[in-house]
Design a protein around this motif. Structure first.
Motif, PDB file in Angstrom:
ATOM      1  N   PRO A   1    -106.636 -44.042 -39.306  1.00  0.00           N
ATOM      2  CA  PRO A   1    -106.719 -44.765 -40.674  1.00  0.00           C
ATOM      3  C   PRO A   1    -105.142 -44.393 -41.349  1.00  0.00           C
ATOM      4  N   LEU A   2    -104.711 -45.458 -41.903  1.00  0.00           N
ATOM      5  CA  LEU A   2    -103.230 -44.981 -42.605  1.00  0.00           C
ATOM      6  C   LEU A   2    -103.520 -44.158 -43.642  1.00  0.00           C
ATOM      7  N   GLU A   3    -104.630 -44.316 -44.561  1.00  0.00           N
ATOM      8  CA  GLU A   3    -104.808 -43.182 -45.557  1.00  0.00           C
ATOM      9  C   GLU A   3    -104.891 -41.788 -45.221  1.00  0.00           C
ATOM     10  N   LEU A   4    -105.063 -41.617 -43.855  1.00  0.00           N
ATOM     11  CA  LEU A   4    -105.077 -40.149 -43.167  1.00  0.00           C
ATOM     12  C   LEU A   4    -103.706 -39.784 -42.954  1.00  0.00           C
ATOM     13  N   VAL A   5    -102.674 -40.961 -42.673  1.00  0.00           N
ATOM     14  CA  VAL A   5    -101.171 -40.620 -42.526  1.00  0.00           C
ATOM     15  C   VAL A   5    -100.408 -40.366 -43.762  1.00  0.00           C
ATOM     16  N   PHE A   6    -100.537 -41.435 -44.511  1.00  0.00           N
ATOM     17  CA  PHE A   6     -99.966 -41.636 -45.518  1.00  0.00           C
ATOM     18  C   PHE A   6    -100.343 -41.036 -46.825  1.00  0.00           C
ATOM     19  N   VAL A   7    -100.319 -39.964 -47.153  1.00  0.00           N
ATOM     20  CA  VAL A   7    -100.850 -39.163 -48.336  1.00  0.00           C
ATOM     21  C   VAL A   7    -100.082 -38.887 -49.292  1.00  0.00           C
ATOM     22  N   HIS A   8     -98.907 -38.800 -49.235  1.00  0.00           N
ATOM     23  CA  HIS A   8     -97.912 -38.263 -50.236  1.00  0.00           C
ATOM     24  C   HIS A   8     -97.088 -39.297 -51.067  1.00  0.00           C
ATOM     25  N   TRP A   9     -96.929 -39.148 -52.168  1.00  0.00           N
ATOM     26  CA  TRP A   9     -95.895 -39.762 -53.194  1.00  0.00           C
ATOM     27  C   TRP A   9     -94.448 -39.137 -52.634  1.00  0.00           C
ATOM     28  N   HIS A  10     -93.543 -39.945 -52.607  1.00  0.00           N
ATOM     29  CA  HIS A  10     -92.160 -39.575 -52.697  1.00  0.00           C
ATOM     30  C   HIS A  10     -91.487 -40.229 -53.648  1.00  0.00           C
ATOM     31  N   GLY A  11     -91.125 -39.932 -54.578  1.00  0.00           N
ATOM     32  CA  GLY A  11     -90.618 -40.753 -55.795  1.00  0.00           C
ATOM     33  C   GLY A  11     -91.470 -41.842 -56.167  1.00  0.00           C
ATOM     34  N   PRO A  12     -91.016 -42.989 -56.086  1.00  0.00           N
ATOM     35  CA  PRO A  12     -91.718 -44.342 -56.342  1.00  0.00           C
ATOM     36  C   PRO A  12     -92.559 -44.800 -54.960  1.00  0.00           C
ATOM     37  N   LEU A  13     -92.126 -44.267 -53.936  1.00  0.00           N
ATOM     38  CA  LEU A  13     -93.154 -44.648 -52.781  1.00  0.00           C
ATOM     39  C   LEU A  13     -94.464 -44.091 -52.512  1.00  0.00           C
ATOM     40  N   PRO A  14     -95.500 -44.813 -52.605  1.00  0.00           N
ATOM     41  CA  PRO A  14     -96.832 -44.427 -52.748  1.00  0.00           C
ATOM     42  C   PRO A  14     -97.586 -44.118 -51.499  1.00  0.00           C
ATOM     43  N   PRO A  15     -98.697 -43.251 -51.405  1.00  0.00           N
ATOM     44  CA  PRO A  15     -99.362 -43.160 -50.403  1.00  0.00           C
ATOM     45  C   PRO A  15    -100.201 -44.298 -50.237  1.00  0.00           C
ATOM     46  N   VAL A  16    -100.910 -44.610 -49.084  1.00  0.00           N
ATOM     47  CA  VAL A  16    -101.539 -45.636 -48.908  1.00  0.00           C
ATOM     48  C   VAL A  16    -103.247 -45.256 -49.220  1.00  0.00           C
ATOM     49  N   ARG A  17    -104.140 -46.229 -49.916  1.00  0.00           N
ATOM     50  CA  ARG A  17    -105.183 -45.917 -50.573  1.00  0.00           C
ATOM     51  C   ARG A  17    -106.173 -46.141 -49.498  1.00  0.00           C
ATOM     52  N   SER A  18    -106.101 -47.523 -48.823  1.00  0.00           N
ATOM     53  CA  SER A  18    -107.132 -47.856 -47.730  1.00  0.00           C
ATOM     54  C   SER A  18    -106.463 -48.962 -46.952  1.00  0.00           C
ATOM     55  N   THR A  19    -107.319 -49.404 -46.236  1.00  0.00           N
ATOM     56  CA  THR A  19    -106.633 -50.603 -45.160  1.00  0.00           C
ATOM     57  C   THR A  19    -108.000 -51.652 -45.089  1.00  0.00           C
ATOM     58  N   VAL A  20    -107.830 -52.955 -45.141  1.00  0.00           N
ATOM     59  CA  VAL A  20    -109.060 -53.853 -45.139  1.00  0.00           C
ATOM     60  C   VAL A  20    -108.463 -54.845 -44.049  1.00  0.00           C
ATOM     61  N   GLY A  21    -109.335 -54.638 -42.873  1.00  0.00           N
ATOM     62  CA  GLY A  21    -109.109 -55.623 -41.840  1.00  0.00           C
ATOM     63  C   GLY A  21    -109.839 -54.889 -40.716  1.00  0.00           C
ATOM     64  N   PRO A  22    -109.513 -55.524 -39.450  1.00  0.00           N
ATOM     65  CA  PRO A  22    -110.228 -55.111 -38.214  1.00  0.00           C
ATOM     66  C   PRO A  22    -110.167 -53.826 -37.665  1.00  0.00           C
ATOM     67  N   GLU A  23    -110.959 -53.219 -37.221  1.00  0.00           N
ATOM     68  CA  GLU A  23    -111.042 -51.861 -36.516  1.00  0.00           C
ATOM     69  C   GLU A  23    -111.842 -52.050 -35.018  1.00  0.00           C
ATOM     70  N   PRO A  24    -111.359 -51.687 -33.959  1.00  0.00           N
ATOM     71  CA  PRO A  24    -110.058 -50.618 -34.055  1.00  0.00           C
ATOM     72  C   PRO A  24    -108.942 -51.508 -34.096  1.00  0.00           C
ATOM     73  N   TRP A  25    -107.811 -50.840 -34.668  1.00  0.00           N
ATOM     74  CA  TRP A  25    -106.421 -51.273 -34.825  1.00  0.00           C
ATOM     75  C   TRP A  25    -105.783 -51.040 -33.346  1.00  0.00           C
ATOM     76  N   ARG A  26    -105.745 -51.987 -32.608  1.00  0.00           N
ATOM     77  CA  ARG A  26    -105.195 -51.938 -31.099  1.00  0.00           C
ATOM     78  C   ARG A  26    -104.644 -53.252 -30.530  1.00  0.00           C
ATOM     79  N   THR A  27    -104.758 -54.345 -31.148  1.00  0.00           N
ATOM     80  CA  THR A  27    -104.437 -55.466 -30.499  1.00  0.00           C
ATOM     81  C   THR A  27    -103.565 -56.458 -31.046  1.00  0.00           C
ATOM     82  N   PRO A  28    -102.202 -56.941 -30.290  1.00  0.00           N
ATOM     83  CA  PRO A  28    -101.377 -57.486 -31.152  1.00  0.00           C
ATOM     84  C   PRO A  28    -101.935 -58.888 -31.724  1.00  0.00           C
ATOM     85  N   ARG A  29    -101.336 -59.180 -32.842  1.00  0.00           N
ATOM     86  CA  ARG A  29    -101.579 -60.158 -33.715  1.00  0.00           C
ATOM     87  C   ARG A  29    -102.807 -59.866 -34.681  1.00  0.00           C
TER      88      ARG A  29
END
Length: 158
Positions: free
Chosen positions: A26-54
Motif C-alpha cells: 500500500p502506497l500509504e505505507l511507503v510514502f509517509v513523509h512530507w518533504h517541503g510541499p510534497l505530501p505523503p500518500v493518505r490512501s489509494t482507491v482501486g483494485p487489489e492486489p496491484w499487479r496487472t498492467p492497465r
C-alpha cells in the motif's frame, strides 16, 4: 519539456524479494513523509492486489489533492512502471503527468533500488522544474530510506 529525476539506494535483499514486497505494498505505507510541499500518500482507491498492467487507482494525498495511477509494465523481478495523470490539488499547477519506474538490480551487496520520475510540467510552470527536481530528490531519498527499513523487517537478507 519533461524532466527526469532519479534516486537510488542499495538494500540487503534479493531483487525478487524486493519486487514481491514493493509492487503490492500500500502506497500509504511507503510514502509517509512530507518533504517541503510534497505530501505523503493518505490512501489509494482501486483494485487489489496491484499487479496487472492497465490497472488504475486513485492516489489520495495528504492535504488536498489526488491523481490517477495506471500500472503500465510489470517485469518481475526487475521492476515496474506506472503513469500518473489527472493531477488535482496544489501539484496540478505544476505537473501535467509523470512516467514513473521502480527498478531493482541485484548485486553482490544486495539490490539497488532506483526510483525514477519523468515529469511533464504544465507549460506555465516549466521554469519551476529545476526547483521541483531538487524537492523531489529529497522526497525520494526520504522515501527510499523509509522503504529500506520496511524491507529489512519484511525480507531476509540475500
Amino acid at each position: 519539456m519533461a524532466r527526469e529525476m532519479s534516486s537510488s539506494r542499495t538494500v540487503s535483499a534479493d531483487s525478487s524479494q524486493v519486487f514481491e514486497a514493493l509492487l503490492p505494498m500500500p502506497l500509504e505505507l511507503v510514502f509517509v513523509h512530507w518533504h517541503g510541499p510534497l505530501p505523503p500518500v493518505r490512501s489509494t482507491v482501486g483494485p487489489e492486489p496491484w499487479r496487472t498492467p492497465r490497472q488504475q487507482r486513485r492516489v489520495v494525498l495528504a492535504g488536498p489533492g489526488w491523481m490517477v495511477e495506471t500500472l503500465t509494465e510489470v517485469d518481475p523481478p526487475n521492476g515496474f512502471s506506472y503513469h500518473l495523470d489527472q493531477v488535482h490539488g496544489p501539484m496540478r499547477a505544476l505537473i501535467a503527468s509523470v512516467e514513473g519506474r521502480w527498478m531493482f538490480e541485484s548485486g553482490s551487496f544486495g539490490t539497488k533500488i532506483t526510483w525514477t520520475w519523468i515529469a511533464t510540467p504544465r507549460a506555465a510552470a516549466r521554469w519551476l522544474m529545476p526547483a521541483f527536481a531538487r524537492l523531489w530528490t529529497g522526497y525520494a531519498n526520504k522515501t527510499l530510506g523509509h522503504l529500506e527499513k520496511i524491507l529489512a523487517a519484511k525480507v531476509s537478507p540475500s
